[in-house]
Motif scaffolding. Structure first.
Motif, PDB file in Angstrom:
ATOM      1  N   MET A 117       0.837  -1.200   0.000  1.00  0.00           N
ATOM      2  CA  MET A 117       0.000   0.000   0.000  1.00  0.00           C
ATOM      3  C   MET A 117       0.870   1.248   0.000  1.00  0.00           C
ATOM      4  O   MET A 117       1.985   1.245   0.530  1.00  0.00           O
ATOM      5  N   THR A 141       1.134  -2.643   4.887  1.00  0.00           N
ATOM      6  CA  THR A 141      -0.012  -1.753   5.065  1.00  0.00           C
ATOM      7  C   THR A 141       0.430  -0.306   5.297  1.00  0.00           C
ATOM      8  O   THR A 141       1.426  -0.036   5.967  1.00  0.00           O
ATOM      9  N   SER A 180      -2.216   3.185   5.549  1.00  0.00           N
ATOM     10  CA  SER A 180      -3.561   3.659   5.238  1.00  0.00           C
ATOM     11  C   SER A 180      -4.070   4.681   6.245  1.00  0.00           C
ATOM     12  O   SER A 180      -3.775   4.597   7.436  1.00  0.00           O
ATOM     13  N   SER A 207       2.227  -9.871   7.953  1.00  0.00           N
ATOM     14  CA  SER A 207       1.730  -8.498   7.861  1.00  0.00           C
ATOM     15  C   SER A 207       2.832  -7.533   8.315  1.00  0.00           C
ATOM     16  O   SER A 207       3.387  -7.687   9.400  1.00  0.00           O
ATOM     17  N   THR A 225      -0.654   3.134   9.669  1.00  0.00           N
ATOM     18  CA  THR A 225      -1.633   2.064   9.455  1.00  0.00           C
ATOM     19  C   THR A 225      -2.787   2.326  10.412  1.00  0.00           C
ATOM     20  O   THR A 225      -2.683   2.090  11.612  1.00  0.00           O
ATOM     21  N   VAL A 264      -8.245  -0.599   7.885  1.00  0.00           N
ATOM     22  CA  VAL A 264      -7.161  -1.532   7.559  1.00  0.00           C
ATOM     23  C   VAL A 264      -6.616  -2.156   8.844  1.00  0.00           C
ATOM     24  O   VAL A 264      -6.376  -3.366   8.912  1.00  0.00           O
ATOM     25  N   ALA A 315      -4.717  -5.941   8.509  1.00  0.00           N
ATOM     26  CA  ALA A 315      -3.394  -5.568   9.014  1.00  0.00           C
ATOM     27  C   ALA A 315      -3.012  -6.361  10.258  1.00  0.00           C
ATOM     28  O   ALA A 315      -1.835  -6.675  10.474  1.00  0.00           O
TER      29      ALA A 315
END
Length: 273
Positions: A112, A147, A149, A183, A189, A193, A198
């Motif tokens: 991401m 991740t 986000s 992960s 993060t 998510v 995540a």
């Protein structure tokens, strides 16, 4: 005369660290994995840079690129926001997915990028990740998701929130078949998510200092009417409380992931899987 003696500084030659305010030579910063040499602050990097650092050269094959965001709710200004995001981030969506090798071991990888509308999760993000998980399951590949986000994408309403359950269910099916899911949490993060895929990893690791949480700190404080610890929602705070397994410096991350993959591959070989 002054103009002749003036040093010409190209745009982007120097970068200011957001953590300690040190002025860093950008080329040296790039060679140091975008980590501040003064304070060890791990700067946010693009999906392309991440893939270049983690995956063996010339082994990454991008998949599901045809899945693109659509303005299904006719949200005013959304199409323009997507257009600008593509230009600013040099990417076509928040997540880039595909297959590649880490020191010779094949993996399914999703990365991401917070540079694209703050890493917000929409339907295209959910579909790309879900298809990657299903591909990893079918081909018996280890799965690694990086991740980053700011949460669900409000321009897609409930359709965005549905991606939490969609991806989580796919990962659940993948793990039931014995798949290994790693992960890797990076800064930031947050939101849906964090509340879904995540934190579903068999192994959950993070970069130093990463912001990790669901609701914002101020939102929580206003809700419970209490002052929260300053280091709340940091990787270090979560590690102390057993919510993540390890914090890994970016320079050591590829080798760390390889060691996990190597052990996993050895276990499958011994069991005859």
């Amino acid at each position: 005369m002054d103009s002749l003696n003036r040093v010409q500084i190209k745009k982007g030659m120097w970068t200011k660290c957001k953590e300690c305010s040190s002025i860093l030579y950008t080329e040296s910063l790039k060679n140091n994995f975008y980590i501040c040499e003064k304070c060890n602050y791990h700067m946010r990097i693009s999906a392309k840079e991440r893939i270049r650092e983690i995956i063996d050269k010339d082994t990454f094959k991008e998949m599901f690129k045809e899945i693109k965001t659509k303005n299904v709710l006719n949200f005013v200004g959304y199409d323009e926001k997507i257009r600008v995001a593509k230009i600013k981030s040099s990417s076509d969506e928040v997540v880039t997915v595909g297959v590649g090798s880490i020191n010779g071991i094949s993996v399914a990888l999703g990365v991401m990028d917070s540079n694209f509308i703050m890493g917000s999760m929409g339907t295209a993000v959910g579909e790309r990740i879900t298809r990657l998980v299903e591909y990893a399951s079918y081909n018996k590949l280890p799965l690694i998701l990086f991740t980053a986000s700011g949460g669900a994408r409000m321009q897609e309403g409930i359709l965005s929130l549905m991606q939490m359950a969609k991806i989580s269910a796919a990962i659940g099916r993948y793990k039931e078949k014995g798949g290994l899911y790693i992960s890797v949490l990076t800064d930031p993060t947050t939101g849906g998510v964090t509340a879904s895929f995540a934190m579903q990893g068999d192994i959950i690791i993070s970069e130093p200092g990463a912001l990790i949480g669901f609701a914002g700190k101020k939102v929580i404080e206003n809700t419970i009417k209490e002052e929260l610890p300053k280091n709340l929602q940091t990787a270090e705070f979560l590690l102390e409380r057993g919510q993540i397994d390890h914090i890994v410096n970016r320079k050591e991350l590829k080798e760390f992931l390889f060691n996990i993959l190597d052990i996993n591959e050895g276990m499958h070989y011994e069991s005859g899987c």
